[in-house]
Design an enzyme around this catalytic site. Sequence first.
Site, PDB file in Angstrom:
ATOM      1  N   GLY A 262       0.822  -1.204   0.000  1.00 11.34           N
ATOM      2  CA  GLY A 262       0.000   0.000   0.000  1.00 11.34           C
ATOM      3  C   GLY A 262       0.856   1.255   0.000  1.00 11.34           C
ATOM      4  O   GLY A 262       0.934   1.953  -0.981  1.00 11.34           O
ATOM      5  N   ASN A 640       5.951  -7.575  17.825  1.00 10.68           N
ATOM      6  CA  ASN A 640       6.638  -8.708  17.215  1.00 10.68           C
ATOM      7  C   ASN A 640       7.946  -8.189  16.617  1.00 10.68           C
ATOM      8  O   ASN A 640       7.941  -7.548  15.564  1.00 10.68           O
ATOM      9  CB  ASN A 640       5.749  -9.336  16.130  1.00 10.68           C
ATOM     10  CG  ASN A 640       6.385 -10.554  15.472  1.00 10.68           C
ATOM     11  OD1 ASN A 640       7.616 -10.653  15.342  1.00 10.68           O
ATOM     12  ND2 ASN A 640       5.562 -11.489  15.039  1.00 10.68           N
ATOM     13  N   PRO A 641       9.070  -8.418  17.287  1.00  7.06           N
ATOM     14  CA  PRO A 641      10.334  -7.824  16.814  1.00  7.06           C
ATOM     15  C   PRO A 641      10.682  -8.215  15.381  1.00  7.06           C
ATOM     16  O   PRO A 641      11.271  -7.409  14.651  1.00  7.06           O
ATOM     17  CB  PRO A 641      11.368  -8.385  17.804  1.00  7.06           C
ATOM     18  CG  PRO A 641      10.590  -8.699  19.033  1.00  7.06           C
ATOM     19  CD  PRO A 641       9.232  -9.141  18.557  1.00  7.06           C
ATOM     20  N   LYS A 710       3.561   1.988  19.594  1.00 10.54           N
ATOM     21  CA  LYS A 710       3.416   3.040  18.589  1.00 10.54           C
ATOM     22  C   LYS A 710       3.735   2.417  17.233  1.00 10.54           C
ATOM     23  O   LYS A 710       4.016   1.226  17.147  1.00 10.54           O
ATOM     24  CB  LYS A 710       4.336   4.221  18.909  1.00 10.54           C
ATOM     25  CG  LYS A 710       3.850   4.978  20.156  1.00 10.54           C
ATOM     26  CD  LYS A 710       4.627   6.247  20.443  1.00 10.54           C
ATOM     27  CE  LYS A 710       5.901   6.007  21.176  1.00 10.54           C
ATOM     28  NZ  LYS A 710       6.335   7.150  22.021  1.00 10.54           N
ATOM     29  N   VAL A 712       5.813   1.722  13.614  1.00 12.06           N
ATOM     30  CA  VAL A 712       7.196   1.701  13.129  1.00 12.06           C
ATOM     31  C   VAL A 712       7.296   1.763  11.601  1.00 12.06           C
ATOM     32  O   VAL A 712       8.355   2.053  11.066  1.00 12.06           O
ATOM     33  CB  VAL A 712       7.979   0.455  13.606  1.00 12.06           C
ATOM     34  CG1 VAL A 712       8.152   0.480  15.112  1.00 12.06           C
ATOM     35  CG2 VAL A 712       7.317  -0.835  13.166  1.00 12.06           C
ATOM     36  N   GLY A 713       6.208   1.485  10.907  1.00 12.08           N
ATOM     37  CA  GLY A 713       6.264   1.362   9.451  1.00 12.08           C
ATOM     38  C   GLY A 713       6.739   2.625   8.766  1.00 12.08           C
ATOM     39  O   GLY A 713       7.413   2.573   7.744  1.00 12.08           O
ATOM     40  N   GLU A 714       6.369   3.760   9.310  1.00 14.01           N
ATOM     41  CA  GLU A 714       6.782   5.028   8.704  1.00 14.01           C
ATOM     42  C   GLU A 714       8.038   5.582   9.357  1.00 14.01           C
ATOM     43  O   GLU A 714       8.841   6.261   8.711  1.00 14.01           O
ATOM     44  CB  GLU A 714       5.638   6.031   8.794  1.00 14.01           C
ATOM     45  CG  GLU A 714       4.457   5.582   7.961  1.00 14.01           C
ATOM     46  CD  GLU A 714       3.275   6.513   8.055  1.00 14.01           C
ATOM     47  OE1 GLU A 714       2.689   6.825   7.012  1.00 14.01           O
ATOM     48  OE2 GLU A 714       2.917   6.928   9.167  1.00 14.01           O
TER      49      GLU A 714
END
Lengths: 752, 204
Positions: A262, A640-641, A710, A712-714
């Site tokens: 996406g 999930n690291p 929080k 992390v993707g961005e």
Amino acid sequence: MKFDSAAGQNVIDQGRIVGKSYPRVDGPLKVSGLAPYAHEYHSDAPNAAYGVIVGAGISKGRITAIDTSEAERAPGVVLVMTHRNAPKQFGIGHAPPGGTGPQQDEKDGGGEKPGRHNKPQLQGPEVRHFDQSVAFVVAETFEQARDAARLVRITYAVEKGRFDLAAEKDKGEMPEDTPDSNVGNFDSAFAAAPAKIDVTYTTPDQAHSMMEPHASIARWDGDQLTLWTSHQIIHWGVDGVAGTLGIHKDKVRVISAYIGGGFGSKLMIYGDPILAALAARQLGRPVKVALTRPQIYNHTSHRPATIQRLRLGAGIDGKLLAIGHDVWCGNLPEGEAENAADQTKLLYAGANRLLRTRKTELDLPLGASMRAPGEAVGLLALECAMDELAEKLGLDPIEFRILNDTQFDPEKGPERPFSTRHLVECLRTGADKFGWSKRNPKPGMVRDGRWLIGIGVASAIRNNLVMASGARVRLSGDGVLTIQTQMTDIGTGSYTILAQIGAEMLGLPMDKVRVELGDSSFPQSAGSGGSWGANSASAGLYYACENLRNAIAQRAGFNSTDSQFADGKVSAGGRSRNLADVVGKDGISAEGKVEFGDLTKRFAQAAFGAHFAEVAVDSVTAEVRVRRMLSVCAAGRIINPQTARSQCLGGMTMGIGAALMEDQVVDKRFGYFVNHDLAEYHVPVHADIPDMEVIFLDELDDKSSPIKAKGVGELGICGVGAAVANAVHNATGARIRDYPLTLDKIMAKMAV
Amino acid sequence: MSLTRRDAMIMSGVAVAAGATGTEAESAPASTRPPPQADIRLTVNGQARRLQLDSRVSLLDALREHLHLTGSKKGCDHGQCGACTVTVNGRRINSCLSLAVMHDGDEIGTIEGLGRPGRLHPMQAAFIAHDGFQCGYCTPGQICSAVAMLEEIKDGIPSHVTEDLNDVRYSADEVRERMSGNICRCAAYPNIVAAIDDVHGGRA
């Protein structure tokens, strides 16, 4: 449940399953090609006709004639739709009579701005951007539709468009939702500052380039529409389709169980679901359509280009006295501004601040959100400007950043502290692990054969956004927990982390949890956007599981407040029962939802990080190779690291792309993106990416949600490009302020 | 029989002329002629399949739309992304760049033939163990490509980064070079390389 005060100790803190790496639960289906994406529901639409969208060949003007006769006569063609025969639809700002049902959230289209997500197609002869739909050809087979689409003859009257941001920028206006931020007295503080820089950076238009093109299958059963489509936020998709077609939202079911990437490209609907739905209704049979790869670039959306002027002034002690960030961007009238000064509000201390964004109208395709809209390009400029000022001050770039750390919102003052902020720890940890002390601060000094070596750093910040989110859970008689929510998994790991939350809450092993996502018949969820998905959807599921725990305890005759759930059993007061026995053959279901109070207003909330890059620049050709990278992140609880690390790797890679290659080139004569495919719009490939490292600092943010997580993707992309650009400067002495840093630009400025 | 794309186009043209009645073929514009059909025999994942196809159908669309083997993905339809990678007679190709009619008699291998949940191929299992994917859309292509790529190295086929063309050896750089035709925008690249390394080293 309203989350409006800091979370206390709760079941998630046990960390039995949450916080540990589990392989993706959707993995076996994905690696064997059995996970169905939007265009692949053959058995649900066995007799689907194929649609192909004909896009406008001009960027601005009108269709003066359109001849469909040859296309209509072509073999297999069952429908050619143009503005002359397309049904009336509803656009942005136009609610259909009778409405489409209740507004579902503050960003829905039912409120102040009706039809916010609407995307009407073929509504008139006017052309507003290149590759806008001008005809839709439907045939028995894809090949027939594709070839017939070439037979639609269109004549245009071309109008002069505005395609050049630099030429148009001074006509820009302050967007309503991005007011100027003016604290202290910037002008006098900047004028008086002993050390200062005044530099202008430019960032180009960029393409999301997710691997799965937008695609839809539409099927009508009476007046009920089912759409298999690729959408990141299901209820926005429902809202857009219902609003555009002028039907009630209850009549639209959207399914996006698997989404092939996406990055913001699928936050809105485009031509495919609307045209498929219109044609399917008219033909009385399902219609499927996928955008072609070249269509995506001009038909859909992109990250808009920016021009950014940074004026930073500091004392000789290295403390920032004045921070000025001016942003110019362009878009179609309905498009939003690229809010590239956003991170500058919160990242560094400094008493005098002036942040301004100006949006000017352009006739290019729609600009919209792409991974970390605002910060991703804002940090490309800010974090290089910080490097420039550090050099001017003779300060180490890391020490300069640490000197200007703040533990509260620098605009609002100490009454708005950060919920958590470990930027300094990220910088220090990264410096230690990356070997920062070995960096030669003088550019162009380190060689490895023909290669010039440099290392660079940048800070990362991404606002923590939260969104209402709900889930339905059911424990059945076989002891299996089934989770249903509209939440989507765009590769982020939602299937897996939601299974972990469910398993943790009910005391079950992972293999006793099933997760079903991306279906509008499930409870509304946050969806995937703005990095709010993992935290918000997990929080909604947490409350649903709490309700289920209470119901199970009650059924068991236990006091729900002191009931423990572990090993497939519920226990209280020394008694213990198997969950499967308690729920019986009919099972027990519950729903829950999180809504967020004003904690994000009372506390500044953001995830932080520090990115480190080492590059090698060919001293002859100026080719840049990234040799190694490290990101250190402080982003609340990491559920999930393994999947979180993958998110960061993806962001880092896209950041390398932004620094070195990604550039949608505007043809300023004809007003479209010239390089509209994957051979010409370059994204990083295997050969561009070395082994990379990610470190997560231990952090819990109890103001964020009961999960204390929080996004992390961005965060993973924020600042990465600047770290690479700073490394290129360290390697060569070349300071390039015009992204991407292609070899021609570097070579022209290389000192050696 | 080995057919080039050009040969196939010529043959389609011949089929049209032979199939259509004289007057129709002369008077009707090319666009309104019925599409030429081709009788194609493929062996797909070991199974014999016979298809009557429009000669314009790509190998990828034959698999996805006609055999409903949707594991092979359409990411670009231009040979630029690698999501459609399958094997033809043991070698990997971009199935979107090849017409089905060119593969009469060929053995096609797709992700569905490699392994299924419960009995995964070692490469599929290694991709899961190393988190070698996120959205999953490029994944079948990456996996098919990786399996065939290791065979290419074993068979001594050199790449752009091979230093000694007579001594082709496995290395991480060879893997990165040879896998660069398979784009992953989620960018699981380091994890994919780790997964391939496990399979190469016999650890998966």
